[in-house]
Design a protein around this motif. Structure first.
Motif, PDB file in Angstrom:
ATOM      1  N   PHE A   1       0.827  -1.204   0.000  1.00 53.36           N
ATOM      2  CA  PHE A   1       0.000   0.000   0.000  1.00 53.36           C
ATOM      3  C   PHE A   1       0.860   1.252   0.000  1.00 53.36           C
ATOM      4  O   PHE A   1       0.657   2.185  -0.762  1.00 53.36           O
ATOM      5  CB  PHE A   1      -0.904   0.011   1.238  1.00 53.36           C
TER       6      PHE A   1
ATOM      7  N   ALA B   1       2.362   1.769  -3.280  1.00 57.11           N
ATOM      8  CA  ALA B   1       1.365   2.213  -4.246  1.00 57.11           C
ATOM      9  C   ALA B   1       1.071   3.704  -4.081  1.00 57.11           C
ATOM     10  O   ALA B   1       0.865   4.418  -5.062  1.00 57.11           O
ATOM     11  CB  ALA B   1       0.089   1.409  -4.066  1.00 57.11           C
TER      12      ALA B   1
ATOM     13  N   SER C   1      -5.890 -12.169  -2.127  1.00 54.39           N
ATOM     14  CA  SER C   1      -6.286 -10.795  -1.847  1.00 54.39           C
ATOM     15  C   SER C   1      -7.732 -10.612  -2.273  1.00 54.39           C
ATOM     16  O   SER C   1      -8.159 -11.146  -3.291  1.00 54.39           O
ATOM     17  CB  SER C   1      -5.395  -9.848  -2.642  1.00 54.39           C
TER      18      SER C   1
ATOM     19  N   TYR D   1      -8.840  -7.845  -3.215  1.00 52.21           N
ATOM     20  CA  TYR D   1      -8.773  -6.924  -4.351  1.00 52.21           C
ATOM     21  C   TYR D   1      -7.836  -7.502  -5.397  1.00 52.21           C
ATOM     22  O   TYR D   1      -6.866  -8.178  -5.064  1.00 52.21           O
ATOM     23  CB  TYR D   1      -8.257  -5.554  -3.908  1.00 52.21           C
TER      24      TYR D   1
ATOM     25  N   HIS E   1     -16.309  -4.175  -5.371  1.00 48.74           N
ATOM     26  CA  HIS E   1     -15.568  -3.024  -4.858  1.00 48.74           C
ATOM     27  C   HIS E   1     -15.365  -2.056  -6.014  1.00 48.74           C
ATOM     28  O   HIS E   1     -15.159  -2.481  -7.142  1.00 48.74           O
ATOM     29  CB  HIS E   1     -14.204  -3.463  -4.318  1.00 48.74           C
TER      30      HIS E   1
ATOM     31  N   LEU F   1     -10.608   1.362  -7.114  1.00 44.94           N
ATOM     32  CA  LEU F   1      -9.440   1.095  -6.287  1.00 44.94           C
ATOM     33  C   LEU F   1      -8.185   1.442  -7.086  1.00 44.94           C
ATOM     34  O   LEU F   1      -8.122   1.175  -8.292  1.00 44.94           O
ATOM     35  CB  LEU F   1      -9.408  -0.374  -5.866  1.00 44.94           C
TER      36      LEU F   1
ATOM     37  N   SER G   1      -3.708  -2.262  -5.112  1.00 38.16           N
ATOM     38  CA  SER G   1      -4.524  -2.413  -3.912  1.00 38.16           C
ATOM     39  C   SER G   1      -4.445  -3.859  -3.467  1.00 38.16           C
ATOM     40  O   SER G   1      -4.446  -4.781  -4.282  1.00 38.16           O
ATOM     41  CB  SER G   1      -5.984  -2.074  -4.211  1.00 38.16           C
ATOM     42  N   TYR G   2      -4.401  -4.049  -2.176  1.00 36.21           N
ATOM     43  CA  TYR G   2      -4.229  -5.411  -1.655  1.00 36.21           C
ATOM     44  C   TYR G   2      -4.922  -5.517  -0.321  1.00 36.21           C
ATOM     45  O   TYR G   2      -4.741  -4.687   0.551  1.00 36.21           O
ATOM     46  CB  TYR G   2      -2.738  -5.708  -1.508  1.00 36.21           C
ATOM     47  N   SER G   3      -5.749  -6.540  -0.173  1.00 33.92           N
ATOM     48  CA  SER G   3      -6.399  -6.767   1.105  1.00 33.92           C
ATOM     49  C   SER G   3      -6.413  -8.264   1.346  1.00 33.92           C
ATOM     50  O   SER G   3      -7.156  -8.998   0.685  1.00 33.92           O
ATOM     51  CB  SER G   3      -7.826  -6.222   1.054  1.00 33.92           C
TER      52      SER G   3
END
Lengths: 76, 636
Positions: B15, B18, B159, B161, B203, B206, B210-212
């Motif tokens: 993040f 990014a 992830s 995302y 979503h 983004l 993006s990473y979740s």
């Protein structure tokens, strides 16, 4: 040009028959070779005759055993 | 969980990157991303539909795909194709060329794959890409050790995302799980569970990278059959067979087994006590496969079943024991295939067209070795030149050839193998590929040149072997292998052999005499039929000459026998034989002359018969005596 499938030069189904036939002929010729060896005296034996009998017998035995191997599933 | 902690830290790091780094590839924007992940077996299959838009002002010819390095090392198979259809009519074109790249100014711990667009993407245009990826070893068993009675639980991490170097406008992810318990899963906003499916998203808007992280912990009792090494040997015999032998080293790659194994419990309730064990494997062999066997080092394994129809041959094999987590086994299967189904000729070259990988269903192979062996060929330099191999995805129409940019590169080398009826070994082409999944099981071609005459190598070898035997016999019977050449017994033997030779010659002369007699008799019969006296006389003349020659030949032989001391025993018999034959000869001549005379005087047939009858009797008796003597001499 469309690809052409390749098969064996001799159909698989003939292998057992060919093996039996050629081995039989080969063994008969072999027998005649040994009869000649045993009966004719050493001095008046003909080398040419011995060699031709041997050659004919080995051709038949050679192809016979090849087809025997093939029919038994040993694909050489 | 430690790994998840690691993941979140990693994500945080991304993040930051990014946010800090200015987007490099901002020309492209993903307007819609749909991801689906199938976790129903041990092989993780992943598909993504990307709607790519070019918002820049230049033509873009490549699209970057990003995978976290943790996933990339498990990536076994990746294809991308352009989806040109709209709505229901989805038409996927050929796979696009992909290569691994490492662009500058990109965050670490991310692997990039560059997809080349053949036509490029003009400014303002958009297209849809279908991405298909297959991962192995992506499901981590948790707990790592289970007993026989426990169910197998695994963790999958990804992830929520879509990790991409481009900004994504709308995206969604759905994860398909096996029909079983879900232990836990990461809950974000917009997370829904429908039966065995978990949905994340949609979503919106983004930024890039993006990473979740999400983790899903669920029950998976699918057997984790994992071959550490498969060695596949394809042996071509031009006498009509393609023999395939496959050696497997198998391990259950799931949660390790701990505690005791109770065969009784397993037999009584196999679905509870040993739910995740590998009980059997299924192989889909080509149609008309024959001589199928399944064995290991000890010998044949009898627990196998075979079904066949016109489209395939299905082989079900059970290992010697049910395999639990971490257990290993090694076995071999083999089968023969008809040559005409796999070997073809095109433009003067022959080529083998066969599937590359193992026929086992849902098997992960860590290392695959494929060997192609030819029989009836001497070496690479003489007859296998030039050999070139190419991997082609054979399309339904067979129209396009993507042999240059192979979907999966392989290591390749050549060696030789000595097998039956070989002198200098058979050429072998070896291909090696790591991390193989069923998606790799595509047709490959091996082109080579072949001289039909070299098929005769094996028979010629057998023939020469037999001929050597006969020559050895000839040499043996001719060779004089006595040690002492001056001993009395040796000399006696020598003399006796000379006598034998002389006697055989005498016999052959007598036989020729008898044959001449038969000819004379035959001429008499001809006479009685045709009445041609002249022909009969001519026959008589030649017979006379022949017999004279023969008696001349006989003289030195008889003289030799008389002089030889070792012939003393047999000599009277031989002399007797010669005398009898002479008498017989005279009788035959007299009979011949009598009959011919009678014919010349034109006597009646009956008259002649009467006159000859007596002579005929004597001739028959003499013939019998000669035959008896010959037989007697033969026996000595």
């Amino acid at each position: 040009m469309a690809p052409k499938p390749i098969a064996s030069p001799v159909p698989d189904a003939w292998y057992p028959t060919l093996a039996v036939f050629m081995l039989a002929v080969g063994l008969v010729v072999t027998a005649s070779f040994f009869i000649y060896e045993a009966t004719s005296s050493r001095r008046n034996r003909s080398l040419a005759k011995e060699l031709t009998t041997g050659a004919v017998a080995s051709v038949f035995l050679g192809f016979g055993s090849l087809f025997l191997l093939l029919s038994a599933g040993v694909y050489v | 969980m430690e790994t998840e902690m690691g993941f979140s830290r990693f994500a945080l790091f991304l993040f930051t990157i990014a946010l800090l780094s200015s987007p490099v590839l901002s020309d492209l924007v993903l307007s819609k991303v749909d991801r689906r992940i199938y976790l129903t077996s041990q092989i993780v299959r992943y598909t993504a539909t990307l709607r790519v838009e070019n918002e820049g002002s230049e033509l873009v010819s490549e699209v970057l795909l990003a995978f976290p390095e943790l996933q990339a090392k498990n990536l076994a198979y990746l294809t991308v194709s352009v989806n040109e259809g709209k709505g229901k009519q989805k038409v996927s074109t050929d796979d696009l060329p992909i290569e691994v790249v490492s662009p500058k100014n990109m965050p670490p711990a991310v692997s990039f794959y560059s997809v080349t667009l053949p036509k490029g993407l003009a400014p303002g245009d958009s297209l849809t890409l279908d991405v298909m990826a297959v991962f192995t070893h992506a499901l981590q068993p948790f707990p790592e050790k289970i007993t026989q009675a426990d169910i197998q639980l695994v963790v999958f991490q990804d992830s929520a995302y879509y990790l991409s170097p481009y900004a994504v406008k709308v995206q969604s992810l759905s994860v398909k799980l096996p029909e079983a318990r879900i232990e836990s899963y990461t809950k974000l906003e917009n997370t829904k569970v429908h039966g065995s499916e978990i949905k994340y998203g949609p979503h919106e808007d983004l930024p890039a990278f993006s990473y979740s992280p999400i983790g899903i912990h669920f029950e998976s009792n699918q057997p984790f059959s994992n071959a550490q090494e498969v060695e596949r040997e394809i042996e071509i015999s031009h006498w009509g067979n393609v023999q395939i032998t496959e050696h497997y080293k198998l391990i259950h790659g799931g949660a390790q087994s701990k505690g005791e194994f109770s065969r009784l419990d397993f037999q009584a309730r196999p679905n509870v006590r040993g739910a995740s064990a590998i009980r059997y494997l299924v192989a889909t062999l080509p149609p008309r496969a024959h001589s199928v066997y399944y064995r290991d080092e000890i010998g044949n394994i009898s627990t196998s079943h075979l079904w066949s129809d016109s489209k395939k041959t299905e082989l079900l094999i059970e290992p010697r024991y049910p395999m639990f987590g971490g257990w290993r086994t090694a076995f071999t299967i083999g089968y023969g295939l008809p040559l005409q189904d796999f070997l073809f000729q095109s433009e003067g070259k022959r080529f083998l067209n066969i599937t590359l990988s193992s026929p086992m269903v849902e098997l992960v192979i860590d290392k695959l070795i494929v060997k192609v062996v030819w029989s009836g060929k001497s070496s690479f330099s003489s007859s296998l030149d030039p050999v070139f191999l190419c991997f082609q995805v054979v399309l339904p129409e067979g129209s396009k050839d993507i042999s240059v940019s192979t979907p999966f590169p392989v290591k390749q080398w050549q060696e030789t193998k000595i097998s039956h009826l070989d002198i200098d070994g058979r050429p072998v082409v070896v291909l090696e590929k790591t991390n193989v999944v069923p998606e790799h099981n595509k047709y490959f071609q091996v082109y080579y040149k072949f001289n039909k005459l070299s098929m005769l190598r094996e028979p010629l070898m057998l023939i020469s072997g037999f001929f050597f035997l006969f020559v050895a016999c000839i040499v043996y019977t001719r060779a004089d292998i006595s040690i002492s050449k001056s001993s009395a017994s040796y000399l006696a033997k020598q003399q006796w052999e000379e006598v034998q030779a002389a006697i055989q010659q005498v016999e052959s002369i007598i036989n020729r005499c008898l044959a001449t007699h038969d000819k004379l008799e035959a001429s008499l019969r001809d006479l009685s039929r045709t009445g041609d006296v002249q022909a009969c006389k001519a026959a008589r003349k030649t017979a006379d000459g022949l017999l004279k020659d023969l008696s001349k030949e006989l003289k030195p032989l008889l003289a030799f026998l008389q002089s030889s001391p070792s012939a003393s025993q047999i000599l009277p018999k031989v002399e007797d034989l010669v005398a009898k034959e002479k008498e017989l000869q005279e009788r035959v001549m007299t009979k011949h002359s009598t009959v011919v005379d009678a014919y010349e005087r034109k006597s009646a047939g009956k008259d002649i018969e009467n006159r000859v009858a007596l002579q005929q009797q004597k001739i028959t008796a003499l013939k019998q005596e000669v035959d008896d003597l010959m037989e007697y001499i033969d026996e000595i």
